[in-house]
Design a protein around this motif. Structure first.
Motif, short mmCIF file in Angstrom:
data_model
loop_
_atom_site.label_atom_id
_atom_site.label_comp_id
_atom_site.label_asym_id
_atom_site.label_seq_id
_atom_site.Cartn_x
_atom_site.Cartn_y
_atom_site.Cartn_z
N PRO A 80 -16.93 103.04 25.26
CA PRO A 80 -18.05 103.51 26.07
C PRO A 80 -19.39 103.34 25.36
N GLN A 81 -20.37 102.84 26.09
CA GLN A 81 -21.71 102.65 25.57
C GLN A 81 -22.72 103.15 26.60
N PRO A 82 -23.89 103.63 26.17
CA PRO A 82 -24.86 104.18 27.11
C PRO A 82 -25.52 103.12 27.97
N MET A 83 -25.85 103.49 29.20
CA MET A 83 -26.60 102.61 30.08
C MET A 83 -27.77 103.39 30.69
N LEU A 84 -27.53 104.23 31.68
CA LEU A 84 -28.61 105.05 32.22
C LEU A 84 -28.85 106.30 31.37
N ALA A 85 -27.89 106.63 30.54
CA ALA A 85 -28.10 107.69 29.55
C ALA A 85 -28.74 107.08 28.30
N GLU A 86 -29.72 107.76 27.77
CA GLU A 86 -30.30 107.36 26.48
C GLU A 86 -29.37 107.75 25.35
N SER A 87 -28.82 108.96 25.46
CA SER A 87 -27.86 109.45 24.46
C SER A 87 -27.06 110.59 25.07
N ILE A 88 -25.95 110.92 24.44
CA ILE A 88 -25.08 111.99 24.91
C ILE A 88 -24.70 112.85 23.72
N ASP A 89 -24.83 114.17 23.88
CA ASP A 89 -24.46 115.11 22.83
C ASP A 89 -23.26 115.94 23.25
N THR A 90 -22.40 116.25 22.30
CA THR A 90 -21.35 117.23 22.53
C THR A 90 -20.99 117.86 21.21
N GLU A 91 -20.60 119.12 21.26
CA GLU A 91 -20.14 119.82 20.05
C GLU A 91 -18.65 120.03 20.08
N ASP A 92 -18.07 120.09 21.28
CA ASP A 92 -16.69 120.54 21.40
C ASP A 92 -15.87 119.77 22.43
N ASN A 93 -16.39 118.63 22.93
CA ASN A 93 -15.73 117.85 23.98
C ASN A 93 -15.55 118.65 25.27
N LYS A 94 -16.30 119.72 25.41
CA LYS A 94 -16.23 120.55 26.61
C LYS A 94 -17.57 120.62 27.32
N THR A 95 -18.65 120.60 26.55
CA THR A 95 -20.00 120.57 27.11
C THR A 95 -20.67 119.28 26.66
N TYR A 96 -21.09 118.48 27.62
CA TYR A 96 -21.73 117.20 27.34
C TYR A 96 -23.15 117.24 27.89
N THR A 97 -24.10 116.87 27.06
CA THR A 97 -25.50 116.81 27.48
C THR A 97 -25.95 115.36 27.51
N PHE A 98 -26.35 114.89 28.69
CA PHE A 98 -26.79 113.52 28.90
C PHE A 98 -28.31 113.50 28.94
N HIS A 99 -28.91 112.81 27.99
CA HIS A 99 -30.36 112.61 27.97
C HIS A 99 -30.64 111.28 28.67
N LEU A 100 -31.32 111.35 29.81
CA LEU A 100 -31.51 110.17 30.65
C LEU A 100 -32.66 109.31 30.17
N ARG A 101 -32.56 108.01 30.42
CA ARG A 101 -33.68 107.12 30.19
C ARG A 101 -34.77 107.45 31.21
N GLU A 102 -36.00 107.44 30.77
CA GLU A 102 -37.12 107.81 31.64
C GLU A 102 -37.74 106.56 32.27
N GLY A 103 -38.30 106.74 33.46
CA GLY A 103 -39.00 105.65 34.14
C GLY A 103 -38.10 104.65 34.82
N ILE A 104 -36.80 104.98 34.99
CA ILE A 104 -35.88 104.07 35.66
C ILE A 104 -36.10 104.15 37.17
N LYS A 105 -36.28 103.00 37.81
CA LYS A 105 -36.58 102.95 39.23
C LYS A 105 -35.34 102.58 40.05
N PHE A 106 -35.18 103.27 41.18
CA PHE A 106 -34.22 102.83 42.18
C PHE A 106 -34.83 101.65 42.95
N HIS A 107 -33.98 100.97 43.70
CA HIS A 107 -34.44 99.82 44.47
C HIS A 107 -35.40 100.20 45.59
N ASN A 108 -35.45 101.49 45.94
CA ASN A 108 -36.42 101.94 46.94
C ASN A 108 -37.76 102.33 46.33
#
Length: 524
Positions: A84-112
């Motif tokens: 697994p590698q990040p794409m829309l996530a900038e990075s992912i944190d976890t301490e215990d494999n139970k809580t995952y924090t996804f830091h999103l890339r900013e400024g990503i545009k949808f097609h609309n």
């Protein structure tokens, strides 16, 4: 100690040249010009069947996987080694494999034109948990929360080391869509195909083609392209996926230049076109060809019947009938692909390809088999299924089994598999490569009536909640042994390769769980 599992390292390197036409999971001629100097024009691709939908999470068909891929992106994707590698996530944190924090890339545009935010991600991931079959027990009662515009938190009921691998799966992928699209989607699926990918959906003419246009506001990640990860560029202005069901027509179109790329070159002509200097090929490992056994009703619901058939079959001959060149298949007992090193297993290999029809006859006599009709379903829509079915039927007859082949078009066969378990004993089919064992349809509790075995579900749950992948792998070895020794929900023929062809005017085509259309250019 807090771990940052995946962090995009900003690179300024140009695309590496990857020249290959082999059988690995990421292969092809990757000579595309990252500067975009060779960009522009139209990429014409002939595919072998129309996808039922482009709604990634809701549809398991490989045609949907491939056709939706240019449009949608996930938080995490797999590289060429299925890591697994990040794409829309900038990075992912976890301490215990139970809580995952996804830091999103900013400024990503949808097609609309709207910016992707945490609310879109939460809505999309909640729908993915509801619709996708790959989520298993891992995401049961899980919650997704938007902490702020660019931070999403996943809370699991039980810890799991397989979270990122599952989210990264290309099977019923966790594509991110605008919140309003998700919330307005009826039960039959989303009505608008709007994602963040390098190409946007433009037009679909039923049974003719699907057209995509370059998304001018696409923002790629930095880094070397690797599988589905790394930098993506739309190097052509538009893509046409032409729906061409006849393999000879696809090949002829490639030879004449009507199509730049074709899916599913005909196996029986492999020796001819591989010598053609105007055609390049990629032989991509696609999955396992199997004989699905009816574990719910009829003759094959008896484990003794399944064991007798497994003892008697000669899988090399079956595979040669289906894929008439040894380059096109591999004799292998592993349920998981060998290239996914974490999960590849030899457990139970002694029960594979035994090729002992005389012993099979003895086992059938001992169980009291009295010549009842044994019904095998197959289809000519995929000629390799039909040819394998003919070979299997003949081998079963040599064992003394009254095997009858019933041939249907693909949609009818799929319907019978799922909804008419009383009308068949076995089905010739195939399962595509998946990244973790819980995604295997062969061991599903619902596909084709299910494996009808509580132990499988219990062991899958143990794999999903194992604290480390090492512990999960040990359980998986035990489960694969059990599947071969005592269960046999399917009888595996072996691994087969799918043939893509492209003209010498195409640069950059690669495959990882299907074709990758970005970073591909064409010249006139």
């Amino acid at each position: 100690m807090k771990r940052n599992l995946l962090l995009i390292t900003i690179l300024t390197a140009m695309l590496f040249i990857v020249a290959a036409c082999g059988s690995d999971s990421s292969s092809g001629n990757n000579d595309s010009d990252a500067s975009g100097e060779n960009s522009g024009g139209t990429l014409n691709i002939a595919i072998d069947g129309a996808p039922p939908s482009l709604d990634q999470p809701a549809v398991s068909a490989t045609a949907t996987r491939d056709a939706a891929r240019p449009i949608f992106e996930s938080l995490v994707v797999t590289d060429s080694k299925f890591n697994p590698q990040p794409m829309l996530a900038e990075s992912i944190d976890t301490e215990d494999n139970k809580t995952y924090t996804f830091h999103l890339r900013e400024g990503i545009k949808f097609h609309n034109g709207e910016e992707m935010t945490a609310e879109d991600v939460v809505a999309s991931m909640e729908r993915w948990m509801e619709k996708s079959s790959v989520t298993g027990n891992i995401f049961e009662d899980a919650t997704w929360t938007a902490e702020d515009d660019y931070t999403v938190v996943l809370e699991l009921e039980e810890a799991s080391a397989l979270v990122l691998d599952t989210i990264a799966s290309s099977k019923q992928a966790a594509g991110i869509m605008p919140k309003e699209i998700v919330e307005s989607a009826p039960a039959e699926g989303v009505q608008e195909y709007i994602g963040t990918g390098p190409f946007k959906f433009a037009e679909w003419r039923q049974d003719q083609y699907i057209r995509y246009e370059k998304f001018e506001d696409y923002q790629p990640v930095s880094g070397e392209p690797d599988g589905l990860a790394g930098k993506k560029e739309a190097l052509v202005d538009e893509i046409y996926l032409h729906i061409v069901t006849d393999p000879t027509t696809r090949l002829t179109g490639l030879q004449t230049g009507e199509y730049d790329i074709v899916h599913g070159l005909p196996y029986d002509m492999y020796n001819d076109f591989k010598e053609d200097p105007n055609i390049e090929t990629i032989m991509a490992k696609e999955g396992n060809q199997v004989l699905i056994m009816n574990n719910v009703e009829g003759l094959s619901s008896d484990i003794k019947m399944r064991q007798a058939i497994n003892v008697g079959l000669n899988h090399e001959d079956i595979l040669m009938a289906a894929f008439p060149n040894e380059d096109l298949f591999t004799i292998d007992s592993s349920y998981m692909d060998r290239e996914i090193e974490t999960w590849a297993s030899d457990a139970g290999s002694e029960y594979y390809n035994q090729n002992d029809p005389e012993k099979a006859k003895e086992m059938l006599d001992e169980m009291g088999y009295a010549g009842e009709e044994f019904t095998i379903l197959t289809t000519r829509d995929y000629i390799e299924f039909y040819n394998a079915g003919i070979a299997i039927q003949e081998q079963l007859k040599q064992m003394g089994i009254n095997a009858q082949l019933e041939v249907y078009d693909w949609p009818t066969m799929v319907d019978k598999i799922e909804n008419n378990q009383d009308e068949w004993d076995a089905v010739v089919n195939s399962f595509s490569v998946v990244s973790t064992p819980p995604q295997l349809l062969a061991l599903s509790d619902s596909y084709a009536g299910g494996v009808n075995d509580d132990k499988v579900g219990e062991m899958m749950k143990q794999i999903e909640v194992a604290p480390t992948t090492e512990e999960a792998k040990a359980i998986w070895d035990e489960l694969q042994l059990y599947a071969w020794e005592e269960l046999l929900p399917v009888i595996q023929n072996g691994v087969y390769h799918y043939l893509y062809g492209y003209g010498t005017n195409v640069e950059g085509l690669t495959t990882t769980s299907g074709p990758v259309y970005w970073n591909v250019s064409v010249t006139e």
